[in-house]
Design a protein around this motif. Sequence first.
Motif, PDB file in Angstrom:
ATOM      1  N   GLU A  73       6.428  16.785  -8.476  1.00  0.00           N
ATOM      2  CA  GLU A  73       7.675  16.414  -9.146  1.00  0.00           C
ATOM      3  C   GLU A  73       7.401  15.984 -10.598  1.00  0.00           C
ATOM      4  N   PRO A  74       7.191  16.967 -11.479  1.00  0.00           N
ATOM      5  CA  PRO A  74       6.843  16.647 -12.866  1.00  0.00           C
ATOM      6  C   PRO A  74       8.002  16.107 -13.692  1.00  0.00           C
ATOM      7  N   ARG A  75       9.214  16.105 -13.145  1.00  0.00           N
ATOM      8  CA  ARG A  75      10.346  15.565 -13.904  1.00  0.00           C
ATOM      9  C   ARG A  75      10.267  14.051 -14.058  1.00  0.00           C
ATOM     10  N   ALA A  76       9.492  13.402 -13.198  1.00  0.00           N
ATOM     11  CA  ALA A  76       9.332  11.948 -13.281  1.00  0.00           C
ATOM     12  C   ALA A  76       8.086  11.604 -14.088  1.00  0.00           C
ATOM     13  N   ASP A  77       8.060  10.386 -14.594  1.00  0.00           N
ATOM     14  CA  ASP A  77       6.881   9.843 -15.269  1.00  0.00           C
ATOM     15  C   ASP A  77       6.058   9.108 -14.211  1.00  0.00           C
ATOM     16  N   TRP A  78       4.909   9.644 -13.852  1.00  0.00           N
ATOM     17  CA  TRP A  78       4.092   9.075 -12.781  1.00  0.00           C
ATOM     18  C   TRP A  78       3.026   8.150 -13.345  1.00  0.00           C
ATOM     19  N   GLN A  79       2.876   6.982 -12.703  1.00  0.00           N
ATOM     20  CA  GLN A  79       1.854   6.021 -13.110  1.00  0.00           C
ATOM     21  C   GLN A  79       1.279   5.334 -11.876  1.00  0.00           C
ATOM     22  N   GLN A  80      -0.027   5.087 -11.917  1.00  0.00           N
ATOM     23  CA  GLN A  80      -0.613   4.250 -10.882  1.00  0.00           C
ATOM     24  C   GLN A  80      -0.252   2.805 -11.197  1.00  0.00           C
ATOM     25  N   ALA A  81       0.227   2.075 -10.197  1.00  0.00           N
ATOM     26  CA  ALA A  81       0.622   0.688 -10.438  1.00  0.00           C
ATOM     27  C   ALA A  81       0.617  -0.091  -9.141  1.00  0.00           C
ATOM     28  N   ASP A  82       0.210  -1.357  -9.251  1.00  0.00           N
ATOM     29  CA  ASP A  82       0.265  -2.304  -8.144  1.00  0.00           C
ATOM     30  C   ASP A  82       1.618  -2.991  -8.195  1.00  0.00           C
ATOM     31  N   ALA A  83       2.360  -2.939  -7.105  1.00  0.00           N
ATOM     32  CA  ALA A  83       3.695  -3.544  -7.082  1.00  0.00           C
ATOM     33  C   ALA A  83       3.665  -5.039  -7.350  1.00  0.00           C
ATOM     34  N   GLN A  84       2.517  -5.676  -7.139  1.00  0.00           N
ATOM     35  CA  GLN A  84       2.413  -7.110  -7.377  1.00  0.00           C
ATOM     36  C   GLN A  84       2.021  -7.443  -8.809  1.00  0.00           C
ATOM     37  N   GLU A  85       1.704  -6.404  -9.610  1.00  0.00           N
ATOM     38  CA  GLU A  85       1.363  -6.606 -11.022  1.00  0.00           C
ATOM     39  C   GLU A  85       1.876  -5.408 -11.819  1.00  0.00           C
ATOM     40  N   LEU A  86       3.161  -5.296 -11.944  1.00  0.00           N
ATOM     41  CA  LEU A  86       3.763  -4.125 -12.569  1.00  0.00           C
ATOM     42  C   LEU A  86       3.533  -4.117 -14.084  1.00  0.00           C
ATOM     43  N   PRO A  87       3.109  -2.978 -14.627  1.00  0.00           N
ATOM     44  CA  PRO A  87       2.794  -2.890 -16.059  1.00  0.00           C
ATOM     45  C   PRO A  87       4.002  -2.515 -16.913  1.00  0.00           C
ATOM     46  N   PRO A 106       0.826  -6.669   0.409  1.00  0.00           N
ATOM     47  CA  PRO A 106       0.109  -7.818   0.974  1.00  0.00           C
ATOM     48  C   PRO A 106       0.865  -9.135   0.800  1.00  0.00           C
ATOM     49  N   ASP A 107       1.558  -9.273  -0.350  1.00  0.00           N
ATOM     50  CA  ASP A 107       2.328 -10.492  -0.632  1.00  0.00           C
ATOM     51  C   ASP A 107       3.716 -10.049  -1.087  1.00  0.00           C
ATOM     52  N   ARG A 108       4.630  -9.962  -0.137  1.00  0.00           N
ATOM     53  CA  ARG A 108       5.953  -9.423  -0.471  1.00  0.00           C
ATOM     54  C   ARG A 108       6.718 -10.292  -1.468  1.00  0.00           C
ATOM     55  N   PRO A 109       6.757 -11.634  -1.323  1.00  0.00           N
ATOM     56  CA  PRO A 109       7.449 -12.419  -2.354  1.00  0.00           C
ATOM     57  C   PRO A 109       6.874 -12.207  -3.754  1.00  0.00           C
ATOM     58  N   ALA A 110       5.556 -12.003  -3.846  1.00  0.00           N
ATOM     59  CA  ALA A 110       4.954 -11.753  -5.160  1.00  0.00           C
ATOM     60  C   ALA A 110       5.422 -10.416  -5.715  1.00  0.00           C
ATOM     61  N   ALA A 111       5.469  -9.404  -4.858  1.00  0.00           N
ATOM     62  CA  ALA A 111       5.952  -8.095  -5.302  1.00  0.00           C
ATOM     63  C   ALA A 111       7.427  -8.173  -5.672  1.00  0.00           C
ATOM     64  N   VAL A 170      14.038 -12.442   7.759  1.00  0.00           N
ATOM     65  CA  VAL A 170      12.741 -12.579   7.093  1.00  0.00           C
ATOM     66  C   VAL A 170      12.781 -11.893   5.733  1.00  0.00           C
ATOM     67  N   VAL A 171      13.381 -10.720   5.677  1.00  0.00           N
ATOM     68  CA  VAL A 171      13.518 -10.002   4.414  1.00  0.00           C
ATOM     69  C   VAL A 171      14.312 -10.840   3.412  1.00  0.00           C
ATOM     70  N   ALA A 172      15.418 -11.411   3.863  1.00  0.00           N
ATOM     71  CA  ALA A 172      16.250 -12.229   2.985  1.00  0.00           C
ATOM     72  C   ALA A 172      15.490 -13.429   2.451  1.00  0.00           C
ATOM     73  N   ALA A 173      14.687 -14.060   3.307  1.00  0.00           N
ATOM     74  CA  ALA A 173      13.903 -15.221   2.881  1.00  0.00           C
ATOM     75  C   ALA A 173      12.845 -14.821   1.858  1.00  0.00           C
ATOM     76  N   ASP A 174      12.197 -13.679   2.064  1.00  0.00           N
ATOM     77  CA  ASP A 174      11.195 -13.213   1.111  1.00  0.00           C
ATOM     78  C   ASP A 174      11.826 -12.914  -0.247  1.00  0.00           C
ATOM     79  N   LEU A 175      13.001 -12.290  -0.213  1.00  0.00           N
ATOM     80  CA  LEU A 175      13.705 -11.991  -1.465  1.00  0.00           C
ATOM     81  C   LEU A 175      14.134 -13.277  -2.167  1.00  0.00           C
ATOM     82  N   ALA A 176      14.662 -14.219  -1.406  1.00  0.00           N
ATOM     83  CA  ALA A 176      15.111 -15.483  -1.987  1.00  0.00           C
ATOM     84  C   ALA A 176      13.969 -16.234  -2.640  1.00  0.00           C
ATOM     85  N   ALA A 177      12.787 -16.165  -2.024  1.00  0.00           N
ATOM     86  CA  ALA A 177      11.614 -16.838  -2.593  1.00  0.00           C
ATOM     87  C   ALA A 177      11.237 -16.247  -3.944  1.00  0.00           C
ATOM     88  N   ALA A 178      11.689 -15.023  -4.187  1.00  0.00           N
ATOM     89  CA  ALA A 178      11.375 -14.348  -5.447  1.00  0.00           C
ATOM     90  C   ALA A 178      12.532 -14.397  -6.438  1.00  0.00           C
TER      91      ALA A 178
END
Length: 255
Positions: A73-87, A106-111, A170-178
């Motif tokens: 899918e070359p129409r998108a801009d592809w990058q390697q990235a860690d969801a917990q440290e987005l560039p 590994p750490d959903r609230p951090a992501a 659990v999902v709601a709590a993780d989101l709220a923590a973020a």
Amino acid sequence: MPEAYERHLVPGVFRPFASDLAVRAGALRPRTVLELAAGTGALTSALLTAVPTASVVATDLNEAMVAAGSAREPRADWQQADAQELPFEDGSFDLVLCQFGVMFFPDRPAAYSEVRRVLAPQGRFMFNSWGTLASHGFGAAFQAALERSMPDGAPSFLEDVPHGYTDPAVVAADLAAAGLTLATVEAVTLEGVAESAASVATGFLTGTPVSAAVQSRDDAQTLQAAITQKLTDCLGPGPVTAPMTATVYTAHHQT
């Protein structure tokens, strides 16, 4: 793994939900989209078909997935990235998407905190996650075949990880923590169609971490054949279908 994932898992398991999520995302008319854990681009392609004017950045932690996805899918801009440290800069995207990826963080609230940071003030975070393993016809049948073939200790990866994040509270709590508010929750059941039970078995055995537990054994080939036969006995020969349930979530900045 990307080749097996794309060949055997994407068509029957992931593409139906990619189409569903792309339609939902398209209704928001996003201009700038960040996709997390994009894999080989099933959702990326569906999104760009639904919203061809959107600017899409597709990311994945795995370099091989990024290479495979950018080729598909070359129409998108592809990058390697860690969801917990987005560039990316603060407030860069009006939509952040993730298909079946949050379970692996590994750490959903951090992501989720990173999602909040890069999300524009009125932006939306939309993602899905699998329901219980029992609600996934292909996955449940594969796990049963795996356990019958490996009575000495079948890997529990499917139940523990991709099907281990199923409680909306659990999902709601993780989101709220973020600093995010869960706005909508919807269970979606779709039909998966695969060319054969053997293809489903090959996908799970070579396109997921289950492969490590099987391939490390001296009897790996015999074991793989036994699992494939048991899955075929369960699902039948030729093209096979099974219902699969996931939950779609949307979230936004806390107000």
